[in-house]
Design an enzyme around this catalytic site. Structure first.
Site, short mmCIF file in Angstrom:
data_model
loop_
_atom_site.label_atom_id
_atom_site.label_comp_id
_atom_site.label_asym_id
_atom_site.label_seq_id
_atom_site.Cartn_x
_atom_site.Cartn_y
_atom_site.Cartn_z
N GLY A 186 0.81 -1.22 0.00
CA GLY A 186 0.00 0.00 0.00
C GLY A 186 0.84 1.26 0.00
O GLY A 186 0.53 2.22 -0.70
N LYS A 223 -1.81 -15.12 -11.27
CA LYS A 223 -1.04 -14.68 -10.11
C LYS A 223 -1.24 -15.66 -8.94
O LYS A 223 -0.28 -16.04 -8.25
CB LYS A 223 -1.49 -13.28 -9.70
CG LYS A 223 -1.01 -12.80 -8.32
CD LYS A 223 0.46 -12.44 -8.33
CE LYS A 223 0.95 -12.00 -6.94
NZ LYS A 223 0.36 -10.73 -6.48
N GLU A 249 0.25 -15.83 4.97
CA GLU A 249 -1.04 -15.97 4.29
C GLU A 249 -1.33 -17.41 3.86
O GLU A 249 -1.97 -17.63 2.83
CB GLU A 249 -1.09 -15.05 3.08
CG GLU A 249 -1.17 -13.58 3.41
CD GLU A 249 -1.43 -12.73 2.18
OE1 GLU A 249 -2.45 -12.03 2.14
OE2 GLU A 249 -0.60 -12.78 1.25
#
Length: 310
Positions: free
Chosen positions: A12, A187, A270
């Site tokens: 970000g 991806k 993750e």
């Protein structure tokens, strides 16, 4: 266009910073600790694409503070999705903004669509290797970067056109794709393999090419993920699949995945969002994915960071 970047980790902060650098109206929605760090240190990017620093940036920590936003770029990790969904919902209700999530995987699309409406969720993902240093500054280590996006609903055409026009003004790539779901799946396929093998080996990417056994494991993950993609209606050619497999051997010796970087730092990873999501799709379609299941089992203990016993 007024842009709110929700989450100011490496992803970000990098893309938000590049847009700030180009003179766009960009603000950040972050947690209190990160807000304090940005207030003290400012936003700084160290990158092959050019360094950038901005001492003062607009920061919000409460969704009620956010007004007059056209686009929310959601850059949080997958394991923070549950926490931020109510915040996203409030912001969209207050502003009418569209949401462009740059999370890995695909499960988050349906979850966000259920909360804020299918017409509000744009497809997208980012390609970059970057991390935050102790000061919270972005250290971008790959040769380039890209944020790809595309409409999933006809009502998103205008906002996608506006975002596409920014591309020529920023020191990164903001690329609009017509079939964004296919690109998202490509991806997802690659990162599930790349992050899984580097994290399981606890070694950087150069060891994929130097160990045939490790390469075979990573390649089998790509084949298993391609089977899941086909079940979800995403058709990839044999050439596209083989190209992803060959790409595993093309990384510099010291390069690695963001998951492996997080694991080395003792941070959450993750694995549930990537490998766990793949297993849920496998169950949905009654498909066996033994290599993904094995990597999931190896990495699951690290889901919430370094296990207490280590």
């Amino acid at each position: 266009m007024n842009i709110l970047v929700q989450g100011a980790g490496a992803l970000g902060a990098y893309f938000g910073g590049r847009m700030l650098e180009a003179g766009l109206n960009v603000s950040f929605f972050v947690r209190e600790k990160r807000a304090a760090q940005l207030t003290k240190e400012g936003l700084k990017i160290i990158s092959p694409e050019g360094n950038f620093a901005r001492k003062e940036v607009a920061v919000y920590t409460s969704p009620e503070q956010v007004k007059n936003i056209d686009l929310v770029i959601l850059t949080v990790k997958g394991y923070h999705l549950d926490q931020v969904i109510p915040q996203v919902q409030t912001i969209v209700q207050q502003t009418g903004a569209f949401v462009l999530p740059l999370l890995n995987g695909v499960e988050h699309l349906e979850r966000l669509q259920q909360v804020i409406g299918k017409e509000k969720v744009i497809g997208g993902f980012a390609s970059i290797i970057a991390t935050l240093n102790e000061q919270g500054h972005v250290e971008h280590t790959s040769a380039n970067s890209a944020m790809k996006f595309g409409a999933l609903d006809n009502e998103q055409a205008d906002i996608c056109e506006q975002l596409e026009e920014i591309n020529s003004h920023v020191k990164t790539n903001l690329l609009r794709e017509e079939n964004i779901l296919k690109h998202m799946w490509k991806k997802y396929i690659f990162i599930t393999s790349f992050s899984g093998i580097t994290s399981a080996m606890q070694l950087p990417a150069g060891f994929i090419a130097s160990s045939e056994a490790s390469y075979v494991v990573a390649k089998k993950v790509i084949f298993e993920m391609n089977t899941l993609a086909a079940k979800e209606g995403i058709a990839l050619t044999e050439y596209e699949v083989e190209s992803m497999a060959n790409r595993l051997k093309g990384f510099k010796k010291g390069a690695t995945s963001s998951m492996h970087q997080d694991m080395r730092k003792g941070l959450p990873i993750e694995v549930e969002h990537l490998h766990g999501g793949a297993l849920r799709l496998a169950t949905k379609h009654d498909v066996m994915v033994p290599v993904i299941e094995t990597l999931y089992g190896i990495l699951k203990p690290y889901e919430n960071g370094k296990p207490d016993c280590l």
